[in-house]
Write a protein that holds these residues in place. Structure first.
Motif, PDB file in Angstrom:
ATOM      1  N   GLN A   1      26.120  45.467 -29.588  1.00 26.47           N
ATOM      2  CA  GLN A   1      26.559  46.124 -28.234  1.00 26.47           C
ATOM      3  C   GLN A   1      27.430  47.388 -28.491  1.00 26.47           C
ATOM      4  O   GLN A   1      27.291  48.056 -27.640  1.00 26.47           O
ATOM      5  N   GLU A   2      28.020  47.470 -30.009  1.00 23.13           N
ATOM      6  CA  GLU A   2      28.946  48.457 -30.050  1.00 23.13           C
ATOM      7  C   GLU A   2      28.124  49.750 -30.346  1.00 23.13           C
ATOM      8  O   GLU A   2      28.839  51.026 -30.438  1.00 23.13           O
ATOM      9  N   ARG A   3      26.819  49.659 -30.403  1.00 24.03           N
ATOM     10  CA  ARG A   3      26.009  50.890 -30.867  1.00 24.03           C
ATOM     11  C   ARG A   3      25.317  51.382 -29.508  1.00 24.03           C
ATOM     12  O   ARG A   3      24.595  52.292 -29.710  1.00 24.03           O
ATOM     13  N   VAL A   4      25.448  50.660 -28.414  1.00 27.89           N
ATOM     14  CA  VAL A   4      24.937  51.035 -27.149  1.00 27.89           C
ATOM     15  C   VAL A   4      25.933  51.613 -26.412  1.00 27.89           C
ATOM     16  O   VAL A   4      27.035  51.164 -25.869  1.00 27.89           O
ATOM     17  N   ILE A   5      26.117  53.047 -26.029  1.00 28.50           N
ATOM     18  CA  ILE A   5      26.883  54.058 -25.586  1.00 28.50           C
ATOM     19  C   ILE A   5      26.781  54.435 -24.132  1.00 28.50           C
ATOM     20  O   ILE A   5      25.388  54.835 -24.126  1.00 28.50           O
ATOM     21  N   ASP A   6      27.799  54.234 -23.061  1.00 33.87           N
ATOM     22  CA  ASP A   6      27.467  54.514 -21.949  1.00 33.87           C
ATOM     23  C   ASP A   6      27.280  56.104 -21.864  1.00 33.87           C
ATOM     24  O   ASP A   6      27.937  56.958 -22.755  1.00 33.87           O
ATOM     25  N   ASN A   7      26.414  56.672 -20.926  1.00 37.30           N
ATOM     26  CA  ASN A   7      26.549  58.245 -20.709  1.00 37.30           C
ATOM     27  C   ASN A   7      27.463  58.617 -19.719  1.00 37.30           C
ATOM     28  O   ASN A   7      28.148  57.783 -18.835  1.00 37.30           O
ATOM     29  N   ASP A   8      27.776  59.839 -19.726  1.00 31.55           N
ATOM     30  CA  ASP A   8      28.764  60.341 -18.545  1.00 31.55           C
ATOM     31  C   ASP A   8      28.202  61.231 -17.567  1.00 31.55           C
ATOM     32  O   ASP A   8      28.650  61.728 -16.754  1.00 31.55           O
ATOM     33  N   TYR A   9      26.780  60.860 -17.191  1.00 33.80           N
ATOM     34  CA  TYR A   9      26.142  61.243 -15.981  1.00 33.80           C
ATOM     35  C   TYR A   9      25.543  60.539 -15.007  1.00 33.80           C
ATOM     36  O   TYR A   9      24.702  61.149 -14.306  1.00 33.80           O
ATOM     37  N   ASN A  10      25.455  59.368 -15.211  1.00 30.67           N
ATOM     38  CA  ASN A  10      24.732  58.577 -14.535  1.00 30.67           C
ATOM     39  C   ASN A  10      24.853  58.446 -13.058  1.00 30.67           C
ATOM     40  O   ASN A  10      25.882  58.113 -12.547  1.00 30.67           O
ATOM     41  N   PRO A  11      23.810  58.712 -12.361  1.00 31.92           N
ATOM     42  CA  PRO A  11      23.996  58.944 -10.675  1.00 31.92           C
ATOM     43  C   PRO A  11      23.812  57.751 -10.269  1.00 31.92           C
ATOM     44  O   PRO A  11      22.935  57.499  -9.094  1.00 31.92           O
ATOM     45  N   ASN A  12      24.330  56.685 -10.364  1.00 35.86           N
ATOM     46  CA  ASN A  12      24.017  55.359 -10.000  1.00 35.86           C
ATOM     47  C   ASN A  12      25.382  54.379 -10.043  1.00 35.86           C
ATOM     48  O   ASN A  12      25.831  54.221 -10.908  1.00 35.86           O
ATOM     49  N   LYS A  13      25.653  53.895  -8.832  1.00 35.90           N
ATOM     50  CA  LYS A  13      26.686  53.037  -8.662  1.00 35.90           C
ATOM     51  C   LYS A  13      26.455  51.538  -8.044  1.00 35.90           C
ATOM     52  O   LYS A  13      25.123  51.814  -7.001  1.00 35.90           O
ATOM     53  N   VAL A  14      27.056  50.595  -8.597  1.00 35.35           N
ATOM     54  CA  VAL A  14      26.357  49.355  -7.959  1.00 35.35           C
ATOM     55  C   VAL A  14      27.897  48.719  -7.073  1.00 35.35           C
ATOM     56  O   VAL A  14      28.674  48.646  -7.726  1.00 35.35           O
ATOM     57  N   ALA A  15      27.525  48.416  -5.726  1.00 39.78           N
ATOM     58  CA  ALA A  15      28.833  47.792  -5.137  1.00 39.78           C
ATOM     59  C   ALA A  15      29.056  46.301  -5.579  1.00 39.78           C
ATOM     60  O   ALA A  15      28.208  45.898  -6.522  1.00 39.78           O
TER      61      ALA A  15
END
Length: 207
Positions: free
Chosen positions: A53-67
């Motif tokens: 899991q530590e090798r899977v990194i978030d991006n900083d541009y994701n145009p998707n939000k979940v309520a």
């Protein structure tokens, strides 16, 4: 050939208790590669890998939000049905061995933060890997989100501006994101106006 394959599988089963988690993951990923080459169908979902899991990194541009309600439902779904879709990643960094999320940020977040889900996956994240550059990953994120009908217009517009800064042509952006050129232009204009006035203090003389 089939007999030898069956013997190999039997051998792995007999020795699985003596293998560490790292060794089992290594073998699983090797078998996934072998099956992918064997089937000769070039779709990333047919070559799922297990990654710490530590090798899977978030991006900083994701145009998707979940309520929150949808996020809780996603958690319930994974706990009830198990994880049914891999996280889509790209941009493998050979030096750090990290992968960057294209689609599946919320699944990844739950795997990392929910102790029950995390334990059930032994801290591993199943990933489907795209061989892509940063700008290609950005476009792919939008396509995944739009296909589900969950993208936010303002964030998609900001992404278009970023692609323009990478010297993408309007027609290329339109083609990659499934939009027409007029829509691409409107989003650039809207975002440009917002950027120009974001720090401006307006007079209240009109009140």
């Amino acid at each position: 050939m089939y007999k030898k394959l069956a013997e190999l599988i039997d051998c792995l089963k007999q020795h699985q208790g003596a293998l560490t988690l790292h060794e089992r993951c290594f073998i699983y990923n090797l078998l996934s590669d072998a099956a992918y080459e064997l089937i000769q169908i070039s779709h990333p979902v047919l070559n799922v890998k297990l990654v710490p899991q530590e090798r899977v990194i978030d991006n900083d541009y994701n145009p998707n939000k979940v309520a929150s309600p949808e996020y809780r439902l996603l958690s319930k779904s994974i706990k009830t049905d198990g994880l049914t879709m891999p996280v889509v990643v790209g941009g493998h960094d050979a030096e750090s061995q990290n992968y960057y999320i294209v689609d599946g940020y919320h699944r990844s977040k739950l795997i990392k933060s929910d102790s029950i889900i995390n334990e059930s996956l032994n801290g591993l994240i199943p990933v489907s890997i795209l061989d892509s550059t940063l700008d290609q990953r950005m476009a792919s994120s939008v396509r995944h989100n739009v296909a589900r009908g969950v993208h936010q217009v303002d964030l998609t517009a900001n992404l278009i501006v970023k692609l323009k800064a990478m010297n993408w042509l309007d027609e290329d952006i339109a083609s990659e994101l499934g939009m027409d050129k007029d829509e691409v232009l409107r989003m650039q204009q809207t975002t440009g106006l917002a950027e120009a006035f974001k720090d401006h203090t307006f007079s209240k003389a009109w009140e």
